[in-house]
Design a protein around this motif. Structure first.
Motif, PDB file in Angstrom:
ATOM      1  N   THR A   8      37.100  -7.166 -19.410  1.00  0.00           N
ATOM      2  CA  THR A   8      37.079  -8.208 -20.436  1.00  0.00           C
ATOM      3  C   THR A   8      35.750  -8.266 -21.188  1.00  0.00           C
ATOM      4  OG1 THR A   8      36.298  -9.940 -18.935  1.00  0.00           O
ATOM      5  CG2 THR A   8      38.685  -9.633 -19.114  1.00  0.00           C
ATOM      6  N   LEU A   9      34.753  -7.495 -20.759  1.00  0.00           N
ATOM      7  CA  LEU A   9      33.447  -7.537 -21.402  1.00  0.00           C
ATOM      8  C   LEU A   9      33.373  -6.733 -22.700  1.00  0.00           C
ATOM      9  CD1 LEU A   9      31.076  -7.220 -18.321  1.00  0.00           C
ATOM     10  CD2 LEU A   9      31.589  -9.263 -19.654  1.00  0.00           C
ATOM     11  N   SER A  10      34.268  -5.785 -22.896  1.00  0.00           N
ATOM     12  CA  SER A  10      34.223  -4.960 -24.100  1.00  0.00           C
ATOM     13  C   SER A  10      34.281  -5.831 -25.350  1.00  0.00           C
ATOM     14  CB  SER A  10      35.394  -3.973 -24.094  1.00  0.00           C
ATOM     15  OG  SER A  10      35.296  -3.107 -25.185  1.00  0.00           O
ATOM     16  N   ASP A  11      33.396  -5.551 -26.293  1.00  0.00           N
ATOM     17  CA  ASP A  11      33.282  -6.257 -27.572  1.00  0.00           C
ATOM     18  C   ASP A  11      32.792  -7.701 -27.450  1.00  0.00           C
ATOM     19  OD1 ASP A  11      34.052  -4.014 -29.078  1.00  0.00           O
ATOM     20  OD2 ASP A  11      36.167  -4.472 -28.755  1.00  0.00           O
ATOM     21  N   THR A  12      32.299  -8.094 -26.276  1.00  0.00           N
ATOM     22  CA  THR A  12      31.732  -9.435 -26.108  1.00  0.00           C
ATOM     23  C   THR A  12      30.378  -9.485 -26.809  1.00  0.00           C
ATOM     24  OG1 THR A  12      32.810  -9.719 -23.966  1.00  0.00           O
ATOM     25  CG2 THR A  12      30.909 -11.120 -24.414  1.00  0.00           C
ATOM     26  N   GLY A  23      23.770  -7.990 -30.125  1.00  0.00           N
ATOM     27  CA  GLY A  23      24.808  -7.038 -30.478  1.00  0.00           C
ATOM     28  C   GLY A  23      26.095  -7.351 -29.744  1.00  0.00           C
ATOM     29  N   THR A  24      26.911  -6.313 -29.528  1.00  0.00           N
ATOM     30  CA  THR A  24      28.167  -6.467 -28.803  1.00  0.00           C
ATOM     31  C   THR A  24      28.257  -5.408 -27.713  1.00  0.00           C
ATOM     32  OG1 THR A  24      29.335  -5.072 -30.396  1.00  0.00           O
ATOM     33  CG2 THR A  24      29.455  -7.443 -30.753  1.00  0.00           C
ATOM     34  N   VAL A  25      28.924  -5.764 -26.623  1.00  0.00           N
ATOM     35  CA  VAL A  25      29.096  -4.828 -25.510  1.00  0.00           C
ATOM     36  C   VAL A  25      29.934  -3.654 -25.984  1.00  0.00           C
ATOM     37  CG1 VAL A  25      30.054  -4.492 -23.196  1.00  0.00           C
ATOM     38  CG2 VAL A  25      28.903  -6.646 -23.771  1.00  0.00           C
ATOM     39  N   HIS A  26      29.392  -2.462 -25.813  1.00  0.00           N
ATOM     40  CA  HIS A  26      30.094  -1.227 -26.160  1.00  0.00           C
ATOM     41  C   HIS A  26      30.777  -0.642 -24.926  1.00  0.00           C
ATOM     42  CE1 HIS A  26      30.893   2.644 -28.033  1.00  0.00           C
ATOM     43  NE2 HIS A  26      30.337   3.220 -26.987  1.00  0.00           N
ATOM     44  N   LEU A  40      24.771  -2.353 -19.039  1.00  0.00           N
ATOM     45  CA  LEU A  40      25.591  -2.506 -20.237  1.00  0.00           C
ATOM     46  C   LEU A  40      25.053  -1.592 -21.326  1.00  0.00           C
ATOM     47  CD1 LEU A  40      25.429  -6.387 -20.486  1.00  0.00           C
ATOM     48  CD2 LEU A  40      27.360  -5.078 -19.623  1.00  0.00           C
ATOM     49  N   LEU A  41      25.938  -1.082 -22.130  1.00  0.00           N
ATOM     50  CA  LEU A  41      25.555  -0.410 -23.369  1.00  0.00           C
ATOM     51  C   LEU A  41      25.984  -1.339 -24.486  1.00  0.00           C
ATOM     52  CD1 LEU A  41      26.621   3.294 -22.756  1.00  0.00           C
ATOM     53  CD2 LEU A  41      24.339   2.304 -22.630  1.00  0.00           C
ATOM     54  N   VAL A  42      25.027  -1.705 -25.325  1.00  0.00           N
ATOM     55  CA  VAL A  42      25.258  -2.694 -26.360  1.00  0.00           C
ATOM     56  C   VAL A  42      25.030  -2.070 -27.725  1.00  0.00           C
ATOM     57  CG1 VAL A  42      24.468  -4.909 -27.293  1.00  0.00           C
ATOM     58  CG2 VAL A  42      24.552  -4.557 -24.820  1.00  0.00           C
ATOM     59  N   ASP A  72      30.938 -17.889 -24.446  1.00  0.00           N
ATOM     60  CA  ASP A  72      31.278 -17.277 -25.725  1.00  0.00           C
ATOM     61  C   ASP A  72      30.428 -16.041 -25.968  1.00  0.00           C
ATOM     62  OD1 ASP A  72      33.149 -19.240 -26.247  1.00  0.00           O
ATOM     63  OD2 ASP A  72      31.730 -20.495 -27.352  1.00  0.00           O
ATOM     64  N   TYR A  73      29.240 -16.009 -25.374  1.00  0.00           N
ATOM     65  CA  TYR A  73      28.308 -14.884 -25.452  1.00  0.00           C
ATOM     66  C   TYR A  73      27.939 -14.454 -24.042  1.00  0.00           C
ATOM     67  CZ  TYR A  73      27.328 -15.904 -30.379  1.00  0.00           C
ATOM     68  OH  TYR A  73      27.424 -16.088 -31.734  1.00  0.00           O
ATOM     69  N   LEU A  74      27.575 -13.181 -23.914  1.00  0.00           N
ATOM     70  CA  LEU A  74      26.952 -12.695 -22.688  1.00  0.00           C
ATOM     71  C   LEU A  74      25.453 -12.901 -22.882  1.00  0.00           C
ATOM     72  CD1 LEU A  74      27.138 -11.172 -19.997  1.00  0.00           C
ATOM     73  CD2 LEU A  74      26.952  -9.082 -21.285  1.00  0.00           C
TER      74      LEU A  74
END
Length: 81
Positions: A8-12, A23-26, A40-42, A72-74
């Motif tokens: 569920t972390l993708s694009d967070t 940024g966003t989680v890649h 994480l890769l962001v 809403d954000y990591l």
């Protein structure tokens, strides 16, 4: 910190502890034997990478130990400059 499924972390969206959108989680890396999240890769949305390590593709590499909360954000703790 809240327990979440890694899928569920993708694009967070990722935010620094100071409120800066990073940024966003890649992608994520984890130990498949223990399930422990490693990093994480962001994909960055900022120009000032604030001392974060980057990979060859320009993604920000963030140790899982820097994660402090998710809603809403990591939220990640920022590295020292």
């Amino acid at each position: 910190m809240t327990t979440v499924l890694a899928s569920t972390l993708s694009d967070t969206p990722v935010m620094g502890s100071d409120g800066t959108e990073i940024g966003t989680v890649h992608n994520i890396t984890m130990n498949v034997e223990t399930g422990e999240l490693r990093r994480l890769l962001v994909t960055p949305t900022i120009n000032d990478l604030r001392g974060f390590e980057t990979n060859d593709d320009g993604k920000i590499v963030i140790s899982a130990g820097r994660m402090s909360d998710i809603d809403d954000y990591l939220i990640v703790d920022l590295p020292s400059r």
